[in-house]
Design a protein around this motif. Structure first.
Motif, PDB file in Angstrom:
ATOM      1  N   PRO A  85      -5.205   2.325  14.809  1.00 12.51           N
ATOM      2  CA  PRO A  85      -5.201   0.902  14.450  1.00 12.51           C
ATOM      3  C   PRO A  85      -4.518   0.650  13.105  1.00 12.51           C
ATOM      4  O   PRO A  85      -4.558   1.501  12.223  1.00 12.51           O
ATOM      5  CB  PRO A  85      -6.697   0.556  14.376  1.00 12.51           C
ATOM      6  N   PRO A  86      -3.880  -0.533  12.946  1.00 14.52           N
ATOM      7  CA  PRO A  86      -3.291  -0.893  11.652  1.00 14.52           C
ATOM      8  C   PRO A  86      -4.386  -1.260  10.656  1.00 14.52           C
ATOM      9  O   PRO A  86      -5.542  -1.471  11.046  1.00 14.52           O
ATOM     10  CB  PRO A  86      -2.439  -2.123  11.991  1.00 14.52           C
ATOM     11  N   ASN A  87      -4.039  -1.305   9.380  1.00  8.47           N
ATOM     12  CA  ASN A  87      -5.017  -1.667   8.350  1.00  8.47           C
ATOM     13  C   ASN A  87      -4.496  -2.809   7.480  1.00  8.47           C
ATOM     14  O   ASN A  87      -4.208  -2.611   6.300  1.00  8.47           O
ATOM     15  CB  ASN A  87      -5.326  -0.448   7.478  1.00  8.47           C
ATOM     16  N   PRO A  88      -4.393  -4.018   8.069  1.00 16.16           N
ATOM     17  CA  PRO A  88      -3.803  -5.142   7.331  1.00 16.16           C
ATOM     18  C   PRO A  88      -4.600  -5.521   6.085  1.00 16.16           C
ATOM     19  O   PRO A  88      -4.049  -6.114   5.157  1.00 16.16           O
ATOM     20  CB  PRO A  88      -3.800  -6.284   8.356  1.00 16.16           C
ATOM     21  N   ALA A  89      -5.886  -5.146   6.057  1.00 17.16           N
ATOM     22  CA  ALA A  89      -6.708  -5.549   4.911  1.00 17.16           C
ATOM     23  C   ALA A  89      -6.498  -4.660   3.683  1.00 17.16           C
ATOM     24  O   ALA A  89      -6.889  -5.019   2.579  1.00 17.16           O
ATOM     25  CB  ALA A  89      -8.182  -5.535   5.311  1.00 17.16           C
TER      26      ALA A  89
END
Lengths: 132, 207
Positions: A85-89
């Protein structure tokens, strides 16, 4: 008598600090890593076979800019059995800390990256992801 | 003279403590027990019929005669599953050479975790597909079966990955009775589970 006692306490402190410093050089990075990466890649970076790749031996397999970009954008290839998963935060500061923790503490590398350097790398893969 | 008494006491103590280690109580049969007309009926894993990663049908009879450890997971689970899987891998390695032991992982997400997806997953773990089964099938059937293993699982769109579930590893004996369990995220607890597995194997050896 008193003097030896003091000396002993002093020595105990030195030993204590030596060991606590020795734990991890990049504590901030370790904290974030343990929270967002360790569930899949394990706390010690050993991974799970070919399902979740080990991160304690990545010195040679991927470049630092690939590492930074994977942390932000994740991995979602056609060939991926499990997607990362991406980690935009995560902010660039957090990513810099994680990169330095993975390379420095888990892989024993001497190289250290600055926030500026990581931001340039992230900017590049942002453009690359737009082009697609 | 005094010294010899000390030695003697030590000797007796060592002997006694060794004895009690040998005569350990057998592992309990866990779950609801019914006594019916003088017969004790223990909790048993219910009837099931699922598909393995090789698309082979697997039912209770395929596991009777083996002791096995079981868990519930799904491939896209981002939280506890990889950690539990790592512990299952540890169990696999420890009992790899023991033909009486099997491992059984059930998916809670059969829609995405088809036999062929599970096959790839198992390939990536580099394991023997006849020793470690990855089971999928009808969703309601799997969610019924999990109760027999005392596993809690619910679909929850708010949860990471969409399913909340517990990560225990369950030890089942040759007759389908649950004999022990461990929190699969805790390596120390899994260490104790290994001791229980060894004890159960010994029980069968001495019978």
């Amino acid at each position: 008598m008193k003097a030896t006692r003091l000396k002993f306490i002093f020595l105990a402190f030195v030993v204590f600090f030596f060991f606590s410093c020795n734990e991890a050089k990049y504590m901030q990075g370790k904290r974030t890593y343990d929270m967002v990466c360790a569930d899949c890649h394990m706390e010690d970076g050993s991974g799970v076979k070919n399902l979740y790749p080990a991160l304690k031996t990545i010195n040679t397999s991927i470049t630092t800019s690939e590492l930074a970009c994977i942390i932000r954008y994740g991995i979602n290839k056609e060939s991926s059995l499990i997607k990362m998963p991406p980690n935009p935060a995560l902010k660039s500061v957090d990513i810099t800390n994680i990169v330095n923790y993975i390379l420095g503490d888990l892989n024993g590398s001497k190289e250290e990256y600055t926030l500026n350097e990581i931001e340039v790398m992230l900017e590049k893969c942002k453009e690359a992801s737009k082009e697609q | 003279m005094k010294l010899s008494i000390v030695y003697l006491t030590l000797l007796i103590l060592t002997y006694v403590s060794c004895q009690s280690a040998q005569t350990k109580h057998p592992l309990p049969k866990l779950g609801h027990t019914i006594i019916e007309q003088g017969d004790t009926i223990y909790h048993t894993i219910g009837q099931f019929n699922l598909l393995s990663q090789d698309s082979v049908q697997i039912g209770n009879s395929d596991l009777s005669g083996y002791i096995y450890v079981s868990d519930f997971f799904f491939m896209n689970c981002p939280t506890i599953c990889p950690i539990v899987m790592k512990q299952m891998l540890r169990l696999y390695k420890k009992y790899e050479a023991n033909p009486s032991v099997k491992l059984v992982s059930h998916t809670l997400d059969p829609k995405r975790d088809t036999p062929s997806a599970l096959k790839q997953y198992a390939n990536n773990l580099e394991i023997d597909h006849t020793k470690w089964l990855f089971l999928t099938g009808d969703k309601e059937h799997i969610y019924d079966i999990k109760d027999d293993y005392f596993i809690a699982a619910v679909e929850d769109s708010e949860a990471p990955g969409g399913i909340t579930h517990s990560g225990q590893i369950i030890l089942v004996d040759k007759k389908g009775h649950v004999r022990s369990f461990a929190e699969g995220t805790d390596p120390m607890k899994v260490e104790h589970l290994m001791e229980d597995i060894d004890q159960l194997l010994k029980e069968y050896e001495s019978n």
